[in-house]
Design a protein around this motif. Structure first.
Motif, PDB file in Angstrom:
ATOM      1  N   ASN A 143       2.060   8.081   6.246  1.00 46.55           N
ATOM      2  CA  ASN A 143       0.712   8.526   5.899  1.00 46.55           C
ATOM      3  C   ASN A 143       0.189   9.575   6.871  1.00 46.55           C
ATOM      4  OD1 ASN A 143       0.597   6.487   7.921  1.00 46.55           O
ATOM      5  ND2 ASN A 143      -1.590   6.216   7.547  1.00 46.55           N
TER       6      ASN A 143
ATOM      7  N   ASP B  32       0.846  -1.188   0.000  1.00 46.15           N
ATOM      8  CA  ASP B  32       0.000   0.000   0.000  1.00 46.15           C
ATOM      9  C   ASP B  32       0.885   1.243   0.000  1.00 46.15           C
ATOM     10  OD1 ASP B  32       0.957   0.077   2.639  1.00 46.15           O
ATOM     11  OD2 ASP B  32      -0.906  -0.692   3.475  1.00 46.15           O
ATOM     12  N   GLU B  33       0.272   2.421   0.085  1.00 45.94           N
ATOM     13  CA  GLU B  33       1.032   3.667  -0.001  1.00 45.94           C
ATOM     14  C   GLU B  33       2.016   3.816   1.152  1.00 45.94           C
ATOM     15  OE1 GLU B  33      -1.494   7.033  -0.438  1.00 45.94           O
ATOM     16  OE2 GLU B  33      -2.268   6.420  -2.400  1.00 45.94           O
TER      17      GLU B  33
ATOM     18  N   GLU C  28       4.945   1.599   0.335  1.00 47.94           N
ATOM     19  CA  GLU C  28       5.729   2.151  -0.770  1.00 47.94           C
ATOM     20  C   GLU C  28       6.587   3.327  -0.310  1.00 47.94           C
ATOM     21  OE1 GLU C  28       3.463   2.980  -4.256  1.00 47.94           O
ATOM     22  OE2 GLU C  28       2.583   0.977  -4.332  1.00 47.94           O
TER      23      GLU C  28
ATOM     24  N   GLU D 193       6.989  -0.539  -5.066  1.00 44.20           N
ATOM     25  CA  GLU D 193       5.750  -1.314  -5.023  1.00 44.20           C
ATOM     26  C   GLU D 193       5.977  -2.810  -4.929  1.00 44.20           C
ATOM     27  OE1 GLU D 193       6.625  -0.296  -9.396  1.00 44.20           O
ATOM     28  OE2 GLU D 193       6.745   0.688  -7.425  1.00 44.20           O
TER      29      GLU D 193
END
Length: 210
Positions: free
Chosen positions: A179, A63-64, A67, A84
């Motif tokens: 995040n 996921d972000e 990554e 990724e």
């Protein structure tokens, strides 16, 4: 990692069918144990698996958030894989979590964290890293009591972000999760991590492997 070394996925053969936490057994896709180079000088410790890691079975992938961590490691020379990648080719870094199973609706309870403590303690003891990157408050809390002279209440990951805390036998680099961090905060951590590698770690790199 050496081609003839252990499989980077769960290299210490920890219990992949662990049922110590019944509520997490019901919600997880799989147990996410550590991944990477068992001779690593750097450990990246997160709080618990994200949805991506729960799907891939590899910490900080899928996921972000994963990554962003993989891009960071690649930029610092620890990975030759694309951000990724679900099974990155890592060198001199090991990825793991405080708790190994994901609940989609809540964080792990204190009891669930204690149930996983043996896994984390065993990994850190066997790897004996020089640096631990603590991603998030839960990771910093897990290290505070046993590995620093400061109390859990005294360590706030926002205040300690992009700084260095002296641990018992290693240094801890706290960071907000990618995040959560702003672009400026994430850039500051990247620069601090790089400066710590240049100042201390790279000067002694390889000595522990001779």
């Amino acid at each position: 990692m050496s081609a003839d070394g252990p499989d980077p996925r769960n290299p210490y053969d920890m219990d992949e069918a662990c049922r110590n936490c019944p509520a997490l057994v019901e919600t997880r896709e799989q147990v996410v144990h550590g991944y990477g180079d068992v001779a690593a000088d750097v450990v990246v410790l997160g709080t618990e698996p994200t949805a991506g890691a729960d799907r891939t079975g590899v910490p900080f992938t899928g996921d972000e958030t994963g990554e962003a961590i993989q891009e960071l490691l690649g930029g610092l020379g620890f990975s030759e894989s694309a951000p990724e990648s679900a099974e990155p080719a890592l060198e001199n870094v090991y990825l793991t979590y405080v708790t190994r199973c994901r609940h989609p609706d809540r964080e792990a309870t204190d009891e669930e964290r204690r149930s996983c403590e043996g896994y984390r303690t065993a990994e850190l003891r066997m790897i004996n890293p020089e640096l631990i990157v603590a991603v998030g408050q839960g990771a910093l809390d897990a290290l505070a009591f046993e590995y620093t002279t400061r109390s859990v209440e005294d360590l706030d990951v926002t205040a300690e972000h992009a700084t260095t805390i002296r641990g018992r036998g290693f240094e801890i680099l706290p960071t907000l999760p990618p995040n959560v961090a702003t672009d400026d905060q994430w850039r500051a951590f990247r620069e601090h991590f790089a400066s710590e590698l240049d100042r201390d770690y790279r000067q002694t790199k390889g000595q522990r492997r001779k």
